[in-house]
Design a protein around this motif. Structure first.
Motif, PDB file in Angstrom:
ATOM      1  N   ASN A   1       0.831  -1.210   0.000  1.00 17.83           N
ATOM      2  CA  ASN A   1       0.000   0.000   0.000  1.00 17.83           C
ATOM      3  C   ASN A   1       0.860   1.252   0.000  1.00 17.83           C
ATOM      4  OD1 ASN A   1      -2.969  -1.010   1.859  1.00 17.83           O
ATOM      5  ND2 ASN A   1      -2.309  -1.341  -0.217  1.00 17.83           N
ATOM      6  N   LEU A   2       1.896   1.234   0.815  1.00 24.25           N
ATOM      7  CA  LEU A   2       2.780   2.401   0.883  1.00 24.25           C
ATOM      8  C   LEU A   2       3.430   2.638  -0.468  1.00 24.25           C
ATOM      9  CD1 LEU A   2       3.925   4.496   2.844  1.00 24.25           C
ATOM     10  CD2 LEU A   2       5.884   3.017   3.144  1.00 24.25           C
ATOM     11  N   PHE A   3       3.830   1.558  -1.103  1.00 26.45           N
ATOM     12  CA  PHE A   3       4.454   1.646  -2.421  1.00 26.45           C
ATOM     13  C   PHE A   3       3.503   2.346  -3.393  1.00 26.45           C
ATOM     14  CE2 PHE A   3       6.071   0.440  -6.431  1.00 26.45           C
ATOM     15  CZ  PHE A   3       7.376   0.056  -6.241  1.00 26.45           C
ATOM     16  N   LEU A   4       2.259   1.897  -3.388  1.00 24.73           N
ATOM     17  CA  LEU A   4       1.308   2.495  -4.316  1.00 24.73           C
ATOM     18  C   LEU A   4       1.053   3.958  -3.974  1.00 24.73           C
ATOM     19  CD1 LEU A   4      -1.291  -0.228  -5.135  1.00 24.73           C
ATOM     20  CD2 LEU A   4       0.524   0.715  -6.515  1.00 24.73           C
ATOM     21  N   PHE A   5       1.020   4.261  -2.685  1.00 34.66           N
ATOM     22  CA  PHE A   5       0.826   5.658  -2.284  1.00 34.66           C
ATOM     23  C   PHE A   5       1.905   6.538  -2.897  1.00 34.66           C
ATOM     24  CE2 PHE A   5       2.458   8.812   0.805  1.00 34.66           C
ATOM     25  CZ  PHE A   5       1.467   9.767   0.636  1.00 34.66           C
ATOM     26  N   PHE A   6       3.153   6.129  -2.756  1.00 33.50           N
ATOM     27  CA  PHE A   6       4.244   6.954  -3.280  1.00 33.50           C
ATOM     28  C   PHE A   6       4.203   7.023  -4.795  1.00 33.50           C
ATOM     29  CE2 PHE A   6       6.547   6.356   0.843  1.00 33.50           C
ATOM     30  CZ  PHE A   6       6.590   7.694   1.132  1.00 33.50           C
ATOM     31  N   MET A   7       3.849   5.895  -5.420  1.00 31.92           N
ATOM     32  CA  MET A   7       3.805   5.895  -6.875  1.00 31.92           C
ATOM     33  C   MET A   7       2.704   6.833  -7.364  1.00 31.92           C
ATOM     34  SD  MET A   7       5.510   4.618  -9.285  1.00 31.92           S
ATOM     35  CE  MET A   7       5.296   5.012 -11.013  1.00 31.92           C
TER      36      MET A   7
ATOM     37  N   MET B   1       7.075  15.012  -7.508  1.00 35.77           N
ATOM     38  CA  MET B   1       7.502  13.815  -8.228  1.00 35.77           C
ATOM     39  C   MET B   1       8.694  13.192  -7.514  1.00 35.77           C
ATOM     40  SD  MET B   1       9.059  13.184 -12.003  1.00 35.77           S
ATOM     41  CE  MET B   1       7.956  13.931 -13.133  1.00 35.77           C
ATOM     42  N   PHE B   2       9.569  14.057  -7.021  1.00 34.50           N
ATOM     43  CA  PHE B   2      10.758  13.543  -6.349  1.00 34.50           C
ATOM     44  C   PHE B   2      10.403  12.827  -5.047  1.00 34.50           C
ATOM     45  CE2 PHE B   2      14.646  13.900  -3.812  1.00 34.50           C
ATOM     46  CZ  PHE B   2      15.507  13.261  -4.671  1.00 34.50           C
TER      47      PHE B   2
ATOM     48  N   GLU C   1      11.518   9.062  -4.461  1.00 33.59           N
ATOM     49  CA  GLU C   1      12.287   8.531  -3.333  1.00 33.59           C
ATOM     50  C   GLU C   1      11.464   7.508  -2.564  1.00 33.59           C
ATOM     51  OE1 GLU C   1      15.566   9.165  -2.397  1.00 33.59           O
ATOM     52  OE2 GLU C   1      15.423   9.841  -4.453  1.00 33.59           O
ATOM     53  N   GLY C   2      10.173   7.786  -2.457  1.00 34.76           N
ATOM     54  CA  GLY C   2       9.301   6.889  -1.700  1.00 34.76           C
ATOM     55  C   GLY C   2       9.262   5.504  -2.310  1.00 34.76           C
ATOM     56  N   VAL C   3       9.114   5.440  -3.645  1.00 31.70           N
ATOM     57  CA  VAL C   3       9.086   4.103  -4.246  1.00 31.70           C
ATOM     58  C   VAL C   3      10.447   3.441  -4.102  1.00 31.70           C
ATOM     59  CG1 VAL C   3       7.167   4.458  -5.818  1.00 31.70           C
ATOM     60  CG2 VAL C   3       9.458   5.034  -6.556  1.00 31.70           C
TER      61      VAL C   3
ATOM     62  N   GLY D   1      18.538  10.286 -13.685  1.00 34.98           N
ATOM     63  CA  GLY D   1      17.549   9.788 -12.731  1.00 34.98           C
ATOM     64  C   GLY D   1      16.741   8.657 -13.331  1.00 34.98           C
ATOM     65  N   ALA D   2      16.311   8.852 -14.570  1.00 33.10           N
ATOM     66  CA  ALA D   2      15.506   7.824 -15.225  1.00 33.10           C
ATOM     67  C   ALA D   2      16.305   6.543 -15.419  1.00 33.10           C
ATOM     68  CB  ALA D   2      15.013   8.339 -16.572  1.00 33.10           C
ATOM     69  N   MET D   3      17.592   6.679 -15.697  1.00 35.58           N
ATOM     70  CA  MET D   3      18.455   5.501 -15.852  1.00 35.58           C
ATOM     71  C   MET D   3      18.431   4.644 -14.601  1.00 35.58           C
ATOM     72  SD  MET D   3      22.082   6.691 -17.225  1.00 35.58           S
ATOM     73  CE  MET D   3      22.404   7.292 -18.834  1.00 35.58           C
ATOM     74  N   GLY D   4      18.512   5.324 -13.450  1.00 32.56           N
ATOM     75  CA  GLY D   4      18.518   4.570 -12.196  1.00 32.56           C
ATOM     76  C   GLY D   4      17.190   3.884 -11.978  1.00 32.56           C
ATOM     77  N   LYS D   5      16.105   4.645 -12.073  1.00 34.04           N
ATOM     78  CA  LYS D   5      14.799   4.089 -11.740  1.00 34.04           C
ATOM     79  C   LYS D   5      14.380   3.059 -12.779  1.00 34.04           C
ATOM     80  CE  LYS D   5      13.080   5.765  -8.313  1.00 34.04           C
ATOM     81  NZ  LYS D   5      13.726   5.354  -7.124  1.00 34.04           N
TER      82      LYS D   5
END
Lengths: 117, 638
Positions: free
Chosen positions: B123-129, B141-142, B146-148, B226-230
């Motif tokens: 749930n937390l994951f979805l919240f951050f996403m 967005m940041f 970070e949250g995800v 940033g996109a490369m990392g994620k």
């Protein structure tokens, strides 16, 4: 003696003039030194106590001698104070020594060395 | 569209997280799954309502301010949500696929002792996403970004009694931090350049910049790091295969619906900036192409069912970036959507297989599962066809659209893309054949235990299979006499970009026959690979050699993933460790020098001084007399 300009010149009683001030000085020094030697060398607590009294009295003697020669009574007042304080101190000190004696049957200060590291 | 309803979309998963997280020990298992799932399903329902409202009210982008968050000097960062075509699409994917994964998890994680913890994290994951895609500026967005990252760490290392899993979680976290540094620098550069981080503000100002303005290129490159990392692109991709350590639904969630697509989302969101910086896009495209083929080649020889899928994700993300590089933003988004369907399906199918096989993940020990797991098999087959790009399933349309754009843009990249697609088809069918065809190769116990998964697991599989099969029809190319609903829907997003760089948005110059040819090539390539895989693994029934067998040089190189992990380990990890060890012992030496010296000094003087404490009264009196004599001397004689 060098006259002190601040103290007004007053007459010294003749009885006292018979003995010069130096004699008192020498006597009290002797008494004081005897007291010190007694404190430093003796091991009986009571004798050390007596030696302390001797030193106190040597000091008292000096105070009185100067006070007489200067005709300034404040020295003699001091002596009374010292005697009163000394009496109180002796009462306390003797009481402590008596208690120690009762507990250890001993007043040798060499034996009373518990206050070490 | 009421704002309060909109707030509920991210808020519900957060509430679900709080309930399950705080009541982890007390809430009964049955309730945990229902609470966790309901929170997400409810947000999905609200998302659908919002979507309908959005269409009904004329598709006007909407910014919903919630409160003023940061205001420093001239900089104002409000906490507000932005509803437009892009965030709505992402919302639908995240909550929709997320709901299915939640339902699936009820069955999959049922026997796990950390059931409540798992749902809380999900749930937390979805919240951050949701925060990530809903935010109306780069800073929100940041936060989501970070949250995800945090949640992926928690979920990958979910079984935290295993050190390897924890290491995988750490690796994911740290590699993402490397990328995040780039993202942060990008945000700072945006603030320095535009004095704002609000999308609307930034893009409005950016339109006045000229093409290839160095500042814009810099921002784009920073953001792309940033996109490369994620999104696990070269060189920051190695965390993603390791992320398989987490429970399978987590892999599905991370790989399909959420975190890894954040990079794509961000580039599409910043399409104005990227359109102004074709050279940055060039880099995006090249990196994407390289990643697509590189990861696909590693996938060819992997034997862990989840690892194959992981490399496949890396490779598919590469395709998306390749599409972005050709300024085919809608095509990439299309692929994000279809990929969410079939990759979630693949992972959940793999989970179902692992479930049936009692936690066996090596495909060399599987085989012949077709009859025992019929639903899993059929859905897995559909997903495989979809990802391989065989029409008319979803993957065909999206991948083909990307490839067509890339062909127009850069022929060499197209060739790379087609080779990647060949590999994709091969490793996916290899996986399918090894798992579901032939004879069973596992232990006797496993064979006895084989069973189809419970309904809570198979229903999501079926729904995802239907979506994977028909999902492609939202974007049928004109050449096939369809209409591209998705591209039309997303078109207003690029208005500003179109104005800034009209050349990039010129209509396609490809004739229909050329397009047919391209489609023909990619379909033929996929079919040939599938047939080759069929001949190798079904007709000849060959099974990959065990790890102990000797391999030829190239095979060994690929099997060991080109030794990239070892390379990173030697170049970055070891050198950092050595440096920190040196610094550590250096600091240790100096600090110890001072501290220990002080200690020694103190203890030495104490040793000396305590000798005076004899306890003998005579000594004390003597010391006193000496003291008095000294004072007298000093006072009287000096």
């Amino acid at each position: 003696m060098i006259p002190n300009p601040n103290i007004p010149e007053v007459s010294i009683p003749s009885v006292i003039q018979n003995i010069p001030l130096q004699h008192y000085l020498i006597l009290s020094t002797l008494l004081f030194v005897i007291g010190i030697i007694g404190v430093l060398t003796r091991r009986n607590a009571i004798i050390i106590f007596m030696s302390v009294e001797l030193m106190l009295n040597a000091a008292n003697l000096l105070l009185i001698a100067f006070s007489s020669y200067k005709s300034d009574p404040s020295g003699q007042v001091f002596v009374f104070f010292i005697m009163a304080v000394a009496a109180a101190e002796v009462a306390v000190g003797l009481a402590i020594i008596v208690m120690i004696y009762r507990n250890t049957r001993n007043t040798d200060i060499g034996f009373l060395n518990k206050l070490k590291w | 569209m009421s704002a309060s309803l909109l707030i509920l979309i991210p808020l519900l998963p957060l509430i679900g997280f709080l309930i399950n997280g705080i009541g982890f020990k007390t809430i009964p298992k049955g309730a945990v799954g229902i609470i966790g799932t309901l929170a997400v399903v409810a947000s999905f329902v609200i998302s659908v309502m919002t979507f309908n409202d959005f269409l009904a009210s004329g598709s006007q982008p909407l910014v919903v301010p919630l409160f003023d968050w940061i205001s420093v000097g001239d900089l104002r960062i409000p906490f507000s949500f932005q509803i437009d075509q892009l965030s709505l699409l992402m919302l639908m994917i995240i909550t929709g696929v997320g709901s299915l994964i939640h339902i699936y998890s009820i069955g999959y994680m049922h026997h796990d002792e950390g059931f409540g913890k798992f749902f809380a994290y999900l749930n937390l994951f979805l919240f951050f996403m949701l925060l990530l895609v809903l935010g109306s500026n780069y800073v929100i967005m940041f936060i989501g970004w970070e949250g995800v990252g945090l949640c992926s760490y928690l979920l990958i290392g979910f079984w935290n009694k295993n050190t390897n899993y924890n290491n995988a979680a750490r690796k994911a976290f740290i590699m993402n931090r490397v990328g995040d540094l780039g993202f942060l620098l990008g945000i700072f550069t945006i603030i320095a350049t535009f004095g704002s981080v609000e999308y609307t503000e930034v893009f409005a100002q950016a339109s006045s910049f000229s093409l290839e303005d160095p500042v814009i290129v810099t921002i784009c490159l920073f953001l792309f790091i940033g996109a490369m990392g994620k999104s696990a692109q070269i060189p920051l991709y190695t965390w993603l295969p390791d992320a398989m350590a987490g429970p399978t639904p987590v892999s599905a969630l991370i790989h399909a619906a959420t975190m890894v697509t954040a990079g794509i989302y961000m580039v599409i969101r910043s399409n104005v900036l990227y359109s102004l910086a074709p050279s940055a896009l060039e880099i995006v495209g090249v990196i994407g192409g390289l990643t697509a083929i590189f990861a696909a080649s590693i996938g060819l020889l992997q034997n862990d069912i989840k690892k194959v899928l992981a490399y496949s994700t890396v490779s598919q993300l590469g395709y998306m970036f390749m599409g972005l590089g050709a300024m085919a933003y809608s095509a990439s988004m299309f692929h994000v959507i279809t990929h969410a369907f079939f990759k979630a399906l693949l992972f959940l199918g793999a989970g179902s297989v692992i479930h049936a096989m009692s936690d066996e993940q090596d495909i060399r020990n599987m085989g012949g599962l077709r009859k025992k797991l019929p639903i899993t098999f059929i859905t897995f087959l559909i997903a495989t066809i979809a990802i391989a790009g065989i029409p008319p399933f979803a993957g065909f349309f999206s991948k083909d659209e990307i490839l067509a754009h890339v062909f127009e843009h850069n022929k060499l990249l197209w060739v790379i893309g087609v080779i990647g697609s060949l590999m994709t088809s091969f490793y996916m069918f290899r996986l399918l054949f090894l798992t579901f065809f032939g004879n069973f190769r596992g232990t006797h116990e496993q064979e006895h235990h084989l069973h189809e998964s419970p309904a809570s697991m198979t229903i999501p599989l079926v729904i995802l299979a239907i979506l994977s099969a028909i999902g492609g029809f939202i974007g049928v190319p004109e050449a096939l006499h369809g209409s591209h609903h998705l591209a039309e829907f997303m078109s207003p997003l690029y208005d500003a970009a179109r104005e800034a760089n009209p050349a990039g948005f010129a209509p396609t110059t490809l004739s229909h026959s050329e397009e047919y040819l391209l489609m023909g090539v990619s379909v033929a390539v996929a079919l040939i690979s599938a047939v080759v895989a069929y001949v190798m693994y079904v007709q000849k029934a060959s099974v990959p050699a065990p790890d102990s067998a000797e391999k030829s040089g190239l095979q060994r190189l690929v099997y060991n993933k080109y030794y990239v992990d070892e390379l990173y380990d030697n170049v970055f990890v070891k050198s950092t460790k050595t440096l920190s060890n040196i610094l550590y012992s250096f600091g240790e030496f100096f600090i110890d020098l001072f501290v220990n010296a002080a200690v020694r000094l103190t203890s030495f003087s104490a040793k000396m001084l305590r000798k005076t404490q004899t306890g003998s009264t005579g000594d004390y009196v003597f010391a006193m007399v000496l003291g008095i004599v000294a004072i007298l001397f000093w006072k009287l004689l000096l």
